[in-house]
Scaffold this motif. Structure first.
Motif, short mmCIF file in Angstrom:
data_model
loop_
_atom_site.label_atom_id
_atom_site.label_comp_id
_atom_site.label_asym_id
_atom_site.label_seq_id
_atom_site.Cartn_x
_atom_site.Cartn_y
_atom_site.Cartn_z
N VAL A 36 0.86 -1.18 0.00
CA VAL A 36 0.00 0.00 0.00
C VAL A 36 0.90 1.24 0.00
O VAL A 36 1.75 1.38 0.89
N ASP A 38 -1.49 6.34 1.00
CA ASP A 38 -2.80 5.75 1.27
C ASP A 38 -2.90 5.16 2.69
O ASP A 38 -3.95 4.63 3.07
N LEU A 64 -6.27 3.83 4.77
CA LEU A 64 -6.36 2.45 5.23
C LEU A 64 -6.59 2.41 6.74
O LEU A 64 -7.42 1.63 7.23
N TRP A 82 -10.26 3.53 7.48
CA TRP A 82 -11.27 2.52 7.13
C TRP A 82 -11.27 1.35 8.11
O TRP A 82 -12.33 0.88 8.52
N GLU A 107 -15.43 0.70 0.98
CA GLU A 107 -14.27 1.44 0.48
C GLU A 107 -12.99 0.63 0.65
O GLU A 107 -12.13 0.59 -0.25
N LEU A 108 -12.85 -0.04 1.79
CA LEU A 108 -11.66 -0.84 2.05
C LEU A 108 -11.56 -1.99 1.04
O LEU A 108 -10.50 -2.23 0.45
N TYR A 151 -10.77 -0.87 -2.41
CA TYR A 151 -9.35 -0.49 -2.51
C TYR A 151 -8.50 -1.72 -2.79
O TYR A 151 -7.63 -1.70 -3.67
N ASP A 203 -8.94 -3.11 -6.27
CA ASP A 203 -8.17 -2.29 -7.23
C ASP A 203 -6.67 -2.59 -7.13
O ASP A 203 -5.99 -2.73 -8.15
N LEU A 204 -6.16 -2.70 -5.89
CA LEU A 204 -4.74 -2.99 -5.70
C LEU A 204 -4.39 -4.37 -6.29
O LEU A 204 -3.35 -4.54 -6.93
#
Length: 399
Positions: free
Chosen positions: A163, A167, A171, A174, A190-191, A194, A197-198
């Motif tokens: 990460v 960010d 993190l 969240w 949201e977590l 994320y 996406d990662l």
């Protein structure tokens, strides 16, 4: 913590153990104390939670941990309300797999948690410790759980997972929202978005981090599925709650036993035993559950295939037959074969990392801290799954 002899009027009904309020007030230690003597294998009827067996003695807890063939993790390792069914991560995450799949999955991520890997992270951990302590010293007053232990734990695991530092605050925010609400990280949109996406970024362009390792990892001949990758990200991030509770609980213990802090100041050679005692004393994972795969006996009590068995880890770590004066916090305690990080197949993969964080933080506090004292009442986590302070307000100043 109080034991039965100190609290003769306390309701010691074992069924109270499923009430989070009992764990907030510390009554569970007295209940476990009596159970270890009278009903070490105790049957709890079904209610909002499924029926289960409680184990409170060290020997029984240790034996179940070491027998994954008879006591499976696949169907869940925490008590869940009946209405929620089994954990959806069953068979897919480190916590919720049995041999041989567990060993295969562990091998995918193990290189990031070896002694060598943790040693390579020392500079980054030290930088983070300096940063969080400098901020605490500048403020003069802090919530040690949030401002020090939580930020440290999340920064370190975020670094390992790849990460970006920009960010880390998001993190941290969240995960705090999920922890404080008492909900699964998987429920935080949201977590999870994320990490999806990662994951997708690392599948397309892998780098040197844990998510990339999972994205290219195989179980046998098969790549981990996207669902397995994301759920394991959630599993690993979720484990930071135990880490921060152990760190914060250790600080609370040292404040409540100032003579032990003085011993540590006078003799740095006690750091290794102090860290083990903090882990034993805090036992931040309150329980771990297994499911019997066959009919068996525990301490002569018949347990049927399919029965759930709950291991009360803090009780095992206060077992009088194993630990001398177990209700005494002693930074020089030896031997100290606690079960706070598990044992056997499911021993905590982050154990070396957890110890390193504690060692570096305690060393920095011993080097730089002057006055450390309470700045208000401690609020404990309201949970039967994890234990420790939710808020630990402190006045903290540099030397």
């Amino acid at each position: 913590m109080s034991v039965v002899a100190d609290r003769p009027d306390l309701d010691l009904d074992p069924h109270r153990l499923v009430d989070p309020e009992v764990h907030v007030h510390g009554d569970q230690y007295a209940i476990w104390h009596r159970m270890r003597r009278q009903t070490p294998v105790h049957r709890h009827p079904a209610g909002d939670l499924p029926a289960f067996w409680s184990l409170t003695r060290y020997a029984d807890v240790r034996a179940v941990y070491r027998d994954p063939e008879t006591f499976s993790s696949r169907h869940g390792v925490l008590l869940r309300p009946v209405a929620l069914g089994e954990d959806p991560g069953g068979g897919m995450t480190l916590a919720l797999t049995d041999p041989p799949r567990h060993k295969q999955l562990r091998a995918v991520v193990a290189d990031w948690f070896t002694t060598r890997a943790v040693r390579s992270l020392t500079d980054r951990i030290e930088d983070c410790v300096r940063s969080v302590l400098d901020r605490a010293y500048e403020q003069g007053r802090c919530d040690f759980v949030h401002d020090v232990a939580g930020r440290l734990s999340m920064h370190v695991i975020g670094t390992i997972m790849g990460v970006p530092e920009r960010d880390h605050d998001a993190l941290f925010r969240w995960t705090n929202e999920a922890f404080e609400a008492g909900v699964s990280l998987a429920a935080h949109r949201e977590l999870m978005a994320y990490f999806i996406d990662l994951m997708e970024q690392r599948i397309d362009d892998p780098t040197d981090d844990l998510v990339s390792m999972m994205a290219g990892g195989t179980l046998g001949d098969d790549l981990l599925t996207e669902e397995e990758i994301v759920l394991n990200c959630e599993n690993i991030i979720g484990a930071t709650e135990n880490g921060r509770l152990a760190i914060a609980g250790g600080m609370q213990a040292l404040l409540e036993h100032p003579e032990q802090w003085a011993r540590l100041r006078a003799d740095r050679d006690l750091l290794p035993t102090a860290i083990e005692e903090i882990l034993r004393w805090t036992s931040s994972a309150t329980h771990s559950m297994r499911t019997a795969t066959r009919d068996c006996e525990i301490d002569g009590v018949p347990v049927a295939a399919g029965d759930r068995v709950v291991l009360w880890v803090p009780s095992a770590n206060r077992d009088e037959t194993v630990f001398d004066q177990p209700d005494r916090f002693d930074v020089g305690r030896t031997p100290n074969r606690h079960l706070a990080l598990g044992i056997g197949e499911h021993v905590c993969i982050g154990g070396t990392l957890a110890r390193a964080q504690l060692r570096i933080l305690l060393t920095a506090l011993l080097d730089t801290a002057g006055r450390i004292e309470s700045a208000g009442p401690v609020q404990r986590v309201r949970s039967i799954a994890v234990a420790g302070p939710e808020h630990l307000p402190l006045l903290i100043n540099p030397r």
